[in-house]
Design an enzyme around this catalytic site. Sequence first.
Site, PDB file in Angstrom:
ATOM      1  N   HIS A   1       0.833  -1.215   0.000  1.00 14.66           N
ATOM      2  CA  HIS A   1       0.000   0.000   0.000  1.00 14.66           C
ATOM      3  C   HIS A   1       0.861   1.255   0.000  1.00 14.66           C
ATOM      4  O   HIS A   1       2.055   1.208   0.313  1.00 14.66           O
ATOM      5  CB  HIS A   1      -0.917   0.028   1.230  1.00 14.66           C
ATOM      6  N   HIS A   2       0.189   2.383  -0.281  1.00 14.74           N
ATOM      7  CA  HIS A   2       0.796   3.717  -0.150  1.00 14.74           C
ATOM      8  C   HIS A   2       1.292   3.925   1.284  1.00 14.74           C
ATOM      9  O   HIS A   2       0.776   3.299   2.224  1.00 14.74           O
ATOM     10  CB  HIS A   2      -0.247   4.778  -0.522  1.00 14.74           C
TER      11      HIS A   2
ATOM     12  N   LYS B   1      -0.880   5.023   4.749  1.00 15.69           N
ATOM     13  CA  LYS B   1      -1.877   4.136   5.365  1.00 15.69           C
ATOM     14  C   LYS B   1      -1.598   3.980   6.861  1.00 15.69           C
ATOM     15  O   LYS B   1      -0.459   3.752   7.266  1.00 15.69           O
ATOM     16  CB  LYS B   1      -1.856   2.767   4.665  1.00 15.69           C
TER      17      LYS B   1
HETATM   18  N1  LIG Z   1     -12.917  -0.929   1.932  1.00 12.61           N
HETATM   19  C1  LIG Z   1     -12.243  -0.380   0.927  1.00 12.61           C
HETATM   20  O1  LIG Z   1     -12.443  -0.706  -0.250  1.00 12.61           O
HETATM   21  C2  LIG Z   1     -11.243   0.675   1.228  1.00 12.61           C
HETATM   22  C3  LIG Z   1     -10.988   1.003   2.527  1.00 12.61           C
HETATM   23  N2  LIG Z   1     -10.116   2.019   2.827  1.00 12.61           N
HETATM   24  C4  LIG Z   1     -10.013   2.359   4.244  1.00 12.61           C
HETATM   25  O2  LIG Z   1     -10.708   3.590   4.448  1.00 12.61           O
HETATM   26  C5  LIG Z   1     -10.115   4.302   5.520  1.00 12.61           C
HETATM   27  C6  LIG Z   1      -9.790   5.715   5.058  1.00 12.61           C
HETATM   28  O3  LIG Z   1      -8.785   5.665   4.065  1.00 12.61           O
HETATM   29  P1  LIG Z   1      -8.275   7.005   3.349  1.00 12.61           P
HETATM   30  O4  LIG Z   1      -9.411   7.717   2.716  1.00 12.61           O
HETATM   31  O5  LIG Z   1      -7.117   6.603   2.530  1.00 12.61           O
HETATM   32  O6  LIG Z   1      -7.771   7.841   4.627  1.00 12.61           O
HETATM   33  P2  LIG Z   1      -7.637   9.428   4.777  1.00 12.61           P
HETATM   34  O7  LIG Z   1      -6.780   9.636   5.987  1.00 12.61           O
HETATM   35  O8  LIG Z   1      -7.249  10.043   3.482  1.00 12.61           O
HETATM   36  O9  LIG Z   1      -9.130   9.902   5.077  1.00 12.61           O
HETATM   37  C7  LIG Z   1      -9.786   9.735   6.288  1.00 12.61           C
HETATM   38  C8  LIG Z   1     -10.517  11.028   6.576  1.00 12.61           C
HETATM   39  O10 LIG Z   1     -11.385  10.814   7.685  1.00 12.61           O
HETATM   40  C9  LIG Z   1     -11.192  11.869   8.602  1.00 12.61           C
HETATM   41  N3  LIG Z   1     -11.618  11.430   9.917  1.00 12.61           N
HETATM   42  C10 LIG Z   1     -10.907  10.834  10.900  1.00 12.61           C
HETATM   43  N4  LIG Z   1     -11.706  10.570  11.946  1.00 12.61           N
HETATM   44  C11 LIG Z   1     -12.955  11.001  11.609  1.00 12.61           C
HETATM   45  C12 LIG Z   1     -14.208  11.024  12.275  1.00 12.61           C
HETATM   46  N5  LIG Z   1     -14.330  10.553  13.510  1.00 12.61           N
HETATM   47  N6  LIG Z   1     -15.282  11.536  11.639  1.00 12.61           N
HETATM   48  C13 LIG Z   1     -15.169  12.029  10.382  1.00 12.61           C
HETATM   49  N7  LIG Z   1     -13.995  12.062   9.705  1.00 12.61           N
HETATM   50  C14 LIG Z   1     -12.907  11.548  10.313  1.00 12.61           C
HETATM   51  C15 LIG Z   1      -9.728  12.199   8.481  1.00 12.61           C
HETATM   52  O11 LIG Z   1      -9.424  13.469   9.032  1.00 12.61           O
HETATM   53  P3  LIG Z   1      -7.903  13.715   9.588  1.00 12.61           P
HETATM   54  O12 LIG Z   1      -7.005  13.449   8.437  1.00 12.61           O
HETATM   55  O13 LIG Z   1      -7.931  15.128  10.042  1.00 12.61           O
HETATM   56  O14 LIG Z   1      -7.737  12.722  10.705  1.00 12.61           O
HETATM   57  C16 LIG Z   1      -9.564  12.165   6.957  1.00 12.61           C
HETATM   58  O15 LIG Z   1      -9.989  13.364   6.340  1.00 12.61           O
HETATM   59  C17 LIG Z   1      -8.907   3.485   5.963  1.00 12.61           C
HETATM   60  O16 LIG Z   1      -9.268   2.673   7.054  1.00 12.61           O
HETATM   61  C18 LIG Z   1      -8.621   2.624   4.741  1.00 12.61           C
HETATM   62  O17 LIG Z   1      -7.957   1.444   5.072  1.00 12.61           O
HETATM   63  C19 LIG Z   1      -9.450   2.689   1.863  1.00 12.61           C
HETATM   64  C20 LIG Z   1      -9.622   2.376   0.542  1.00 12.61           C
HETATM   65  C21 LIG Z   1     -10.545   1.345   0.116  1.00 12.61           C
HETATM   66  O1  LIG Z   2      -5.899   2.221   3.107  1.00  9.25           O
HETATM   67  C1  LIG Z   2      -6.117   1.868   1.926  1.00  9.25           C
HETATM   68  O2  LIG Z   2      -5.718   2.515   0.952  1.00  9.25           O
HETATM   69  C2  LIG Z   2      -6.903   0.653   1.710  1.00  9.25           C
HETATM   70  N1  LIG Z   2      -7.449   0.078   2.727  1.00  9.25           N
HETATM   71  C3  LIG Z   2      -8.251  -1.090   2.728  1.00  9.25           C
HETATM   72  C4  LIG Z   2      -7.586  -2.195   3.513  1.00  9.25           C
HETATM   73  O3  LIG Z   2      -7.022  -1.921   4.582  1.00  9.25           O
HETATM   74  O4  LIG Z   2      -7.651  -3.349   3.082  1.00  9.25           O
HETATM   75  C5  LIG Z   2      -8.682  -1.493   1.340  1.00  9.25           C
HETATM   76  C6  LIG Z   2      -7.666  -1.254   0.276  1.00  9.25           C
HETATM   77  O5  LIG Z   2      -6.662  -2.172   0.440  1.00  9.25           O
HETATM   78  C7  LIG Z   2      -7.129   0.168   0.339  1.00  9.25           C
END
Ligand SMILES: NC(=O)C1=CN([C@@H]2O[C@H](COP(=O)(O)OP(=O)(O)OC[C@H]3O[C@@H](n4cnc5c(N)ncnc54)[C@H](OP(=O)(O)O)[C@@H]3O)[C@@H](O)[C@H]2O)C=CC1
Ligand SMILES: O=C(O)C1=N[C@H](C(=O)O)C[C@H](O)C1
Length: 247
Positions: free
Chosen positions: A133-134, A137
Amino acid sequence: MIKVGVLGARGRMGAEVCRAVEAADGMDVVAALDVDDQRSSLVDSGTQVVVDFTHPNAVLDNVRFCVDNDIHCVVGTSGFDQSKLDTVRDWLAHKENVGVLVAPNFALGAVLCMRFAELAAKFYDTVEIVELHHNRKADAPSGTAAHTARLVAAARAEAGLGEVPDATTSTVDGARGAEVDGVRVHSVRLGGLVAHQEVLFGGQGETLTIRHDSLDRTSFMPGVVLGVRGIVDRPGLTVGLDKLLDL
Ligand SMILES: NC(=O)C1=CN([C@@H]2O[C@H](COP(=O)(O)OP(=O)(O)OC[C@H]3O[C@@H](n4cnc5c(N)ncnc54)[C@H](OP(=O)(O)O)[C@@H]3O)[C@@H](O)[C@H]2O)C=CC1
Ligand SMILES: O=C(O)C1=N[C@H](C(=O)O)C[C@H](O)C1
């Protein structure tokens, strides 16, 4: 029109979800909230489905808020182990009409990768998972890798396979990865990557590698939109997007 609220709306995934929901037929973003915003605006805006892509430490509290307020949830945030899933299931037991979908990965290829790995598991003595991953994460191993490991472990157990054989007697901490239900998972973090996974199986004189690559976060969006459409008619807890696909 399904009224959608997005939690984590300024994040990498949340921003993409806002665009995808706005572009999809039959749904609208009515609330786009991030870390400092009040969740009460979900109720005020009449949100019917929340999409959560926040942080593993925040997600359970968000789901609780939604269930308490009769709002369906589509959850992509990682960090859901069995005990967190059981907690959500308990909350939902008192809510006949609320649905929560927790999907470790919304990309079609990742869903297929997990299913293929589950099918292959019983045929091979040895298996390891590498997820890449990037480097921004927060969690390791990835939710997808942990879920895959659990599926593989369950399929091995059902087939009567014992522990994965491993002759290592001398090692450096971490060299053999983390163990999830007896399956080794190795986590790579690199700038430039998005989300990638290899499930490696080894048998007599052969190996099988099942690999999936998300090259762009748009890969997750058809699954998220499908989840939003599906969850309104699916009370209770659903784990995995595969349940909404004809797999
Ligand atoms: N199921 C799937 O297909 C996928 C899952 N994911 C998962 O999604 C999650 C987010 O990933 P990603 O978008 O890359 O992360 P980011 O850090 O880019 O985005 C998360 C956002 O949520 C905010 N945040 C944190 N806590 C809260 C809260 N309590 N209420 C509202 N907003 C909040 C963060 O703010 P701040 O930065 O200020 O903390 C940030 O803006 C991770 O757990 C990742 O693993 C990601 C890609 C695909
Ligand atoms: O953080 C991510 O980017 C992603 N998170 C999810 C995970 O933890 O499996 C899904 C995907 O891999 C991207």
